[in-house]
Design a protein around this motif. Sequence first.
Motif, short mmCIF file in Angstrom:
data_model
loop_
_atom_site.label_atom_id
_atom_site.label_comp_id
_atom_site.label_asym_id
_atom_site.label_seq_id
_atom_site.Cartn_x
_atom_site.Cartn_y
_atom_site.Cartn_z
N ILE A 163 3.06 -10.41 -4.39
CA ILE A 163 2.77 -8.97 -4.31
C ILE A 163 3.30 -8.48 -2.96
CG2 ILE A 163 0.98 -7.18 -4.31
CD1 ILE A 163 1.23 -8.57 -7.01
N ASP A 164 4.26 -7.57 -3.04
CA ASP A 164 4.96 -7.03 -1.86
C ASP A 164 4.22 -5.83 -1.25
OD1 ASP A 164 7.07 -8.79 -1.97
OD2 ASP A 164 8.54 -7.33 -2.69
N ASP A 165 4.75 -5.41 -0.11
CA ASP A 165 4.40 -4.09 0.48
C ASP A 165 2.95 -3.97 0.96
OD1 ASP A 165 6.97 -3.46 -0.14
OD2 ASP A 165 6.52 -1.83 -1.52
N LEU A 166 2.31 -5.10 1.28
CA LEU A 166 0.97 -4.98 1.86
C LEU A 166 1.08 -4.56 3.33
CD1 LEU A 166 0.05 -6.48 -0.72
CD2 LEU A 166 -1.62 -7.67 0.71
N LEU A 179 6.37 -12.88 5.23
CA LEU A 179 6.80 -11.72 6.01
C LEU A 179 7.70 -10.88 5.11
CD1 LEU A 179 7.01 -10.32 8.84
CD2 LEU A 179 9.13 -11.62 9.15
N HIS A 180 7.30 -9.62 4.89
CA HIS A 180 8.09 -8.74 4.01
C HIS A 180 8.98 -7.89 4.91
CE1 HIS A 180 9.07 -6.91 0.29
NE2 HIS A 180 8.48 -5.75 0.52
N LEU A 181 10.12 -8.42 5.24
CA LEU A 181 10.97 -7.85 6.28
C LEU A 181 11.85 -6.72 5.74
CD1 LEU A 181 11.86 -8.24 9.26
CD2 LEU A 181 13.65 -9.76 8.40
N GLY A 208 12.67 -9.99 1.57
CA GLY A 208 13.19 -8.71 2.04
C GLY A 208 12.53 -7.54 1.34
N HIS A 209 12.32 -6.47 2.11
CA HIS A 209 11.87 -5.18 1.57
C HIS A 209 13.12 -4.32 1.46
CE1 HIS A 209 9.47 -1.50 1.17
NE2 HIS A 209 10.08 -0.99 2.23
N ARG A 210 13.37 -3.75 0.26
CA ARG A 210 14.58 -2.98 -0.03
C ARG A 210 15.82 -3.87 0.17
NH1 ARG A 210 14.49 2.72 2.48
NH2 ARG A 210 15.14 3.40 0.44
N GLY A 211 16.71 -3.58 1.10
CA GLY A 211 17.77 -4.55 1.43
C GLY A 211 19.05 -4.47 0.64
N GLY A 220 5.67 -8.09 -7.67
CA GLY A 220 5.01 -6.84 -8.03
C GLY A 220 4.52 -6.13 -6.77
N HIS A 221 3.85 -5.02 -6.98
CA HIS A 221 3.36 -4.20 -5.87
C HIS A 221 1.89 -3.88 -6.08
CE1 HIS A 221 7.73 -3.85 -5.95
NE2 HIS A 221 7.64 -3.71 -4.65
N PRO A 222 1.18 -3.49 -5.03
CA PRO A 222 -0.26 -3.25 -5.20
C PRO A 222 -0.55 -1.89 -5.84
CG PRO A 222 0.33 -3.05 -2.88
CD PRO A 222 1.58 -3.41 -3.61
ZN LIG Z 1 8.94 -3.99 -0.49
#
Ligand SMILES: [Zn+2]
Length: 244
Positions: free
Chosen positions: A32-35, A79-81, A125-128, A212-214
């Motif tokens: 789960i990303d973007d926390l 780490l969601h960089l 990676g976030h976006r990227g 996924g995302h929260p």
């Molecule tokens: Zn993200």
Amino acid sequence: MSWTRACIAASMLLIAAYSGAVVQQPRVAIIIDDLGYQLAAGRRAIALPGPVAFAVLPGTPRAAALADWAHAQGKEVLLHLPLQANSEDKDNEPIGIDLDMSRQAVVATFAEALQTVPHVIGVNGHRGSLLTRHPGHMLWLMEEISARNDLFFVDSYTTAESVAMQIATETGVQAVRRDVFLDPDRSPETVARQFERMKRLAKKRGFVVAIGHPYESTLALLEIELPKLSEQGIQLVTISELVR
Ligand SMILES: [Zn+2]
């Protein structure tokens, strides 16, 4: 030995061979990303059943608190960089890597990002979609990941032109690529469809990395469906197990 007895002996051998073989169940790892911004949604995500991993945005107000909480619950933290995306709209995340950064800036930014998120065992990676196409910047980043011995990389694969897996191999970083996004949009129908896709792919190929995302729809579906995976013959595993 009679022909019949030979046949029986051969069958017994076959049975022994089968039962001795370790038949690996299809495996699924979910991130789960973007926390990092919303405490309530983050804590609800962390409470999901099973070894789901959590990717925390560095420098966000709740980054350390949520990473601590996930770790205390026995969950893995990534780490969601933020890596620069293709789109015109500027990414407003507090800490991230852009294409106009020098090597020195990439190194310093990565170190700073790591300091804001405790318990990190891997990076994604976030976006990227822009940065992951560039071998130069990806090499600088991957060398920093490689220098911190036990970190692995998950390619979020936001562009088919990503060179992340190739650069990871070249620098000796253990890495895996995302296969399925659970929520390319937030509608419950989309999330349910993607979850089914994830299961089909796991059964066909043996393993899947899903991200996924929260979001309300994602969390609601996972809360109901994750406990059913094992009876469907699918094993939910940690991301570190899939990478290694
Ligand atoms: Zn993200």
